[in-house]
Scaffold this motif. Structure first.
Motif, PDB file in Angstrom:
ATOM      1  N   ARG A   1      65.012  12.346   3.648  1.00  0.00           N
ATOM      2  CA  ARG A   1      64.151  12.282   2.485  1.00  0.00           C
ATOM      3  C   ARG A   1      62.943  13.200   2.647  1.00  0.00           C
ATOM      4  O   ARG A   1      62.371  13.293   3.730  1.00  0.00           O
ATOM      5  N   ASN A   2      62.587  13.869   1.576  1.00  0.00           N
ATOM      6  CA  ASN A   2      61.427  14.778   1.557  1.00  0.00           C
ATOM      7  C   ASN A   2      61.576  15.920   2.559  1.00  0.00           C
ATOM      8  O   ASN A   2      60.572  16.474   3.014  1.00  0.00           O
ATOM      9  N   CYS A   3      62.793  16.245   2.920  1.00  0.00           N
ATOM     10  CA  CYS A   3      63.054  17.338   3.858  1.00  0.00           C
ATOM     11  C   CYS A   3      63.926  18.388   3.166  1.00  0.00           C
ATOM     12  O   CYS A   3      64.866  18.042   2.444  1.00  0.00           O
TER      13      CYS A   3
ATOM     14  N   LYS B   1      62.058  11.137   7.332  1.00  0.00           N
ATOM     15  CA  LYS B   1      61.192  11.642   6.270  1.00  0.00           C
ATOM     16  C   LYS B   1      60.329  12.768   6.835  1.00  0.00           C
ATOM     17  O   LYS B   1      59.896  12.711   7.990  1.00  0.00           O
TER      18      LYS B   1
ATOM     19  N   THR C   1      66.901   6.683   8.265  1.00  0.00           N
ATOM     20  CA  THR C   1      66.411   7.712   7.343  1.00  0.00           C
ATOM     21  C   THR C   1      65.257   8.450   7.993  1.00  0.00           C
ATOM     22  O   THR C   1      64.366   7.820   8.569  1.00  0.00           O
TER      23      THR C   1
END
Length: 221
Positions: A211-213, A176, A174
């Motif tokens: 994530r958070n992208c 971030k 993953t």
């Protein structure tokens, strides 16, 4: 999914090795150090698919050393040297180590998770396995990415970064992101998933690999 039961009745499904890309970390906040062109150790965390713990367990009486000096006196000199090389900056290392033990390490007490079946109720055992996991997956990572033409200071789509990292590390990870004040997104963290013997654990389709992208925008590496 297989779950592991530790001696404190806490259940976790796998371990997450969290590694930081310091340049991305510092792009979103004020850092008092020059960010190196290497990935650094954040921590090794017991995790479940919903990624809510366990954390902050009061399950062990093992005390964390009160300062760096006590760590240097009590722990293996090789372990301490390695920890200093892979965590930044020097003036905050003790705070990071203490936080990781209190928040995550204490939740892995018992013989069920460690590759050596070492009693992880002692901080030194937890960090020994953290360094082992980091060394097996992250050593030379930035150089290996450069060999795939993924280089610091350039922008890439999320799938490009993910694919390159998976190729080098050997399993899906993953990524971030962090967003700077000028609204540019940077790679900040990479999460590598492992089983209780610190072998790769494939969570494709079970956790978000980005994530958070914002996938519509490129990510600065």
């Amino acid at each position: 999914m297989m779950f592991y039961q530790c001696s404190t009745s806490l259940v976790y499904g796998y371990l997450t090795l969290s590694i930081t890309w310091p340049k991305g970390f510092c792009a979103a906040r004020a850092c008092n150090f020059k960010a190196p062109n290497i990935f650094t150790l954040h921590g090794l965390w017991p995790s479940t698919v919903n990624e809510h713990g366990p954390t902050n367990c009061g399950s062990t009486t093992a005390k964390f050393p009160k300062d760096i000096k006590e760590i240097e006196e009590k722990w293996s000199s090789g372990l301490v040297s390695n920890l200093k090389l892979i965590t930044f900056p020097a003036n905050t290392q003790y705070g990071l180590w203490s936080h990781e033990w209190k928040t995550h390490g204490r939740c892995m007490v018992g013989k069920s998770y460690t590759r050596h079946e070492l009693d992880a109720s002692h901080p030194e055992g937890y960090f020994s396995d953290s360094v082992y996991a980091f060394s097996n997956n992250v050593a030379g990572l930035s150089l290996k990415l450069s060999d795939l033409n993924v280089k610091p200071g350039f922008e890439y789509h999320a799938d490009e970064l993910s694919s390159a990292l998976e190729t080098v590390i050997g399993s899906p990870v993953t990524i971030k992101c962090a967003t700077s004040k000028d609204n540019k997104q940077y790679l900040q963290e990479v999460l590598v998933y492992m089983d209780n013997k610190l072998k790769h654990y494939d969570l494709s389709g079970k956790v978000s690999l980005v994530r958070n992208c914002n996938k519509k925008n490129k990510i600065m590496y």
